[in-house]
Design a protein around this motif. Structure first.
Motif, PDB file in Angstrom:
ATOM      1  N   CYS A 163       0.839  -1.205   0.000  1.00  0.00           N
ATOM      2  CA  CYS A 163       0.000   0.000   0.000  1.00  0.00           C
ATOM      3  C   CYS A 163       0.874   1.256   0.000  1.00  0.00           C
ATOM      4  N   ILE A 164       2.012   1.183   0.714  1.00  0.00           N
ATOM      5  CA  ILE A 164       2.930   2.333   0.700  1.00  0.00           C
ATOM      6  C   ILE A 164       3.536   2.493  -0.695  1.00  0.00           C
ATOM      7  N   ILE A 165       3.973   1.356  -1.257  1.00  0.00           N
ATOM      8  CA  ILE A 165       4.632   1.411  -2.565  1.00  0.00           C
ATOM      9  C   ILE A 165       3.676   1.942  -3.634  1.00  0.00           C
ATOM     10  N   VAL A 166       2.421   1.510  -3.555  1.00  0.00           N
ATOM     11  CA  VAL A 166       1.446   1.945  -4.560  1.00  0.00           C
ATOM     12  C   VAL A 166       0.859   3.306  -4.192  1.00  0.00           C
ATOM     13  N   GLY A 167       0.545   3.470  -2.895  1.00  0.00           N
ATOM     14  CA  GLY A 167      -0.238   4.632  -2.486  1.00  0.00           C
ATOM     15  C   GLY A 167       0.568   5.915  -2.357  1.00  0.00           C
ATOM     16  N   TYR A 168       1.815   5.803  -1.869  1.00  0.00           N
ATOM     17  CA  TYR A 168       2.581   7.026  -1.607  1.00  0.00           C
ATOM     18  C   TYR A 168       2.872   7.819  -2.882  1.00  0.00           C
ATOM     19  N   PRO A 169       3.379   7.125  -3.938  1.00  0.00           N
ATOM     20  CA  PRO A 169       3.610   7.890  -5.177  1.00  0.00           C
ATOM     21  C   PRO A 169       2.318   8.487  -5.718  1.00  0.00           C
TER      22      PRO A 169
END
Ligand SMILES: Nc1ncnc2c1ncn2[C@@H]1O[C@H](COP(=O)(O)OP(=O)(O)OP(=O)(O)O)[C@@H](O)[C@H]1O
Ligand SMILES: [Mg+2]
Lengths: 355, 289
Positions: free
Chosen positions: B88-94
């Protein structure tokens, strides 16, 4: 260090021309103030020089090297923002160190440079604090130290003192000027405080609607404005409107006003004359010392505003309100409603085309 | 002075009471009551509903330790929670970064809507549409084979990756929203200041943007990790036989085996473990902020 040449730079946002064919030569080591009303394009011009934004046309050179397409991180400029823009997650020392540490300088070098820069802005002991623990003036100094530590070629300041109160502002003006002299860096300073522009800079550029209205040393712009806008924006001026006589104007009622300098205008053209309020002398009667070559008008004092070291008289003359500033010598107290004679020399009068 | 402050805050509290009352009432009714009922159940030998005799016991809790299966499943669920949070961080942050700092106006609104959309669609519908995409001969398989020159067989259905995909899709909006809010609050002039000092984009990200958006990352991670560890719907539907996790076992106790006391005890053990993890992590995270 390096000078900056801006040549024929234009920048539009949609249909709006934020900069319209602006050319300015910023001398190496000089202190240049950009002055203008809100929305005149000052920030936009500064951003073109910094490289945050790129011009639609025209050239920008720093130190003789063309930089129109060089991004900001490669331009070696220092920038100070109106809101300070300090990194809130870092201490004061880390903020100042940022420019050196992203270059990978050794820690010992950075520590020494940071201390030097903090000492220069007289914040030597506050390196351990966080930005939110500082006052506005202190934050501004940190921002300045951070901007100059990388030894940039040009220092750009966008209304750096705008958020400070008057007393602090004056203190910071002196400080900024001292630091600028000490390191001899080319400085471009945006402000809309005309007094700040006059007192700090060795050259001033006035912008209006994206155009450079006039440019030169502050005294020259003050004494020889080239347009009504320049005359009234930088300082105060009484403006007379009439027809050109070649060496002055004739008011609609036939009175002649002689100008010692200004534009060459064909007789008969619509023209204006400007005179600074402090150049006009005020007398109670016509028996006052007369020189043949003087502008003389009669009027009636309609208001006097006392301001400590000086008084401002508003004198009504032929439907026009004229402003006269008189040094407070303790004797010249004129009553409201009194008939007076105004006199000033043609040398104090500037002729220009009507806008 | 101190008394004054105390009095002021007391009177502040008094005037705030009418405003707080509905929230507290709701919390009491919606959380506290069912939760205490569950605590009660977890300590019983038998559900009292069927009229069978019952007694207090700690057996439901000791059951967790009597079989290694529960611990294995709990660890699998914690790993699932960690992996889903990371994805979720990898997908959501950018995505949050682009939304907050790159896009402006209309296009921002449009993309925002796309991000929020999973929130508004029914959970089951969402999961079954993933089933359509991931199964052999499904949308992904067909599409890839139509494009690629060689034949490949994509059958992600009933696998661990399918569970991850389904969960990430369900929970990534939390990460996007919390990170968007913190990124939005970072003044653009900070980024410009950094660039004028010669920092590359990567350096800006590492030294300024990520540290300043840490609160959003942490909040998003907490919002995602906790429910994912206890999740059962996605593992069951998309994971099939591989989809047995701690959450599905708890669900079984409630809906299949009707052993509510064991189910309740298992959930409280999960709650305790999650709270311990958050407590251990919080000083580290606080330093990171
Ligand atoms: N990114 C942008 N998009 C659209 N219009 C812009 C943009 N930046 C500036 N402008 C417009 O360009 C004009 C000049 O703006 P600029 O910020 O340079 O003014 P300024 O002289 O710095 O004013 P102020 O004293 O208020 O800071 C304004 O009319 C502004 O609305
Ligand atoms: Mg501006």
């Amino acid at each position: 260090m390096a000078g900056v040449q801006v040549s024929n730079v234009s920048r539009s946002f949609g249909a709006h021309k934020a900069l319209d064919d602006v050319s300015i030569d910023f001398a190496d080591g000089g202190f240049y103030a950009l002055l203008g009303p809100s929305g005149s394009g000052k920030t936009t011009l500064l951003r073109q020089i910094a490289g945050f934004d790129f011009p639609d046309s025209g050239r920008i050179a720093i130190g003789g090297e063309s930089v129109e397409r060089v991004p900001v991180e490669k331009r070696r400029i220092g920038m100070v923002f109106q809101n300070y823009a300090l990194f809130p997650n870092m201490s004061v020392a880390d903020n100042v160190a940022f420019g050196l540490s992203v270059r990978g300088e050794p820690k010992a070098v950075i520590a020494a440079e940071v201390q030097g820069a903090l000492d220069l802005v007289q914040l030597g002991k506050l390196g351990g604090r966080r930005p939110h623990q500082l006052s506005g003036g202190q934050r501004q100094r940190v921002a300045l130290a951070r901007a100059i530590i990388t030894k940039p070629r040009v220092l750009l300041l966008d209304e750096p003192l705008g958020a400070l109160d008057k007393a602090l502002r004056v203190g910071m003006q002196i400080e900024l000027k001292r630091i600028q002299r000490e390191i001899g860096i080319t400085t471009i300073f945006v402000t809309h405080d005309q007094e700040e522009a006059l007192t700090m800079s060795d050259r001033v550029g006035i912008l209006r609607d994206g155009k450079l209205v006039q440019e030169g040393p502050p005294e020259e712009i003050y004494n020889r404005p080239k347009s009504e806008f320049a005359a009234t924006f930088l300082g105060d001026a009484n403006i007379f409107r009439g027809e050109s006589t070649g060496n002055g104007i004739r008011l609609p009622d036939g009175t002649a006003i002689f100008a010692g300098s200004g534009a060459n205008l064909a007789p008969g053209a619509k023209a204006i004359c400007a005179v600074r309020p402090e150049r006009i002398r005020i007398f109670t009667d016509a028996a006052a010392p007369d020189t043949a070559n003087a502008n003389v008008l009669r009027g009636e004092v309609s208001k006097r505003i006392f301001a400590g070291n000086s008084s401002t008289y508003f004198v009504e003359r032929g439907g026009q309100m004229l402003k006269v500033i008189v040094q407070n010598t303790g004797v010249d107290k004129l009553a409201e409603g009194q008939e007076v004679v105004l006199r000033w020399s043609p040398e104090s009068t500037v002729l220009m085309a009507a806008s | 002075m101190a008394a004054q402050v105390a009095a002021a805050s007391r009177s502040g509290l008094r005037s705030a009471l009418p405003l707080l009352a509905p929230a507290y009432l709701w919390l009491t009714v919606a959380i506290f009551l069912p939760l205490s009922a569950m605590v009660f159940f977890s300590l019983m030998t038998e559900l009292p509903l069927s009229g069978k005799p019952w007694a207090f016991t700690l057996e439901n809790y000791t059951a967790f330790f009597s079989q290694s299966l529960y611990l294995t499943l709990l660890l699998a669920s914690l790993r699932l929670g960690l992996e889903v949070t990371l994805w979720c961080i990898i997908v959501g942050y950018p995505a949050a970064y682009v939304l907050a700092k790159v896009l402006k106006g209309r296009s921002r609104e449009a993309i925002f809507l796309l991000v929020i959309l999973p929130f508004w669609s029914n959970g089951l519908v969402r999961i079954f549409s993933w089933a359509m995409v991931l199964r052999e001969g499904g949308i992904l398989d067909t599409a890839l084979n139509a494009v690629l020159p060689f034949k490949i067989n994509i059958d992600l259905m009933y696998s661990y990756p399918a569970v991850i995909i389904g969960l990430v899709h369900s929970y990534v909006p939390y990460m996007v929203l919390t990170c968007y809010l913190t990124l939005q609050a970072i003044d653009d002039s900070l980024i410009e200041a950094g660039r004028s000092l010669g920092a590359s984009r990567l350096q800006m990200l590492k030294r300024v943007i990520i540290p300043l958006s840490m609160p959003g990352l942490v909040a998003g991670a907490a919002l995602i990790f906790v429910p994912v560890v206890g999740s059962f719907m996605e593992p069951r539907i998309l994971g099939g036989r591989t989809g047995t996790f701690y959450g599905t076992v708890i669900e079984d106790q409630f809906v299949a085996v009707f052993n509510w006391p064991l189910g309740a005890a298992l959930s409280f053990i999960l709650l305790a473990v999650v709270l311990v993890i958050l407590a251990v992590a919080s000083p580290v995270l606080r330093r990171a902020m």
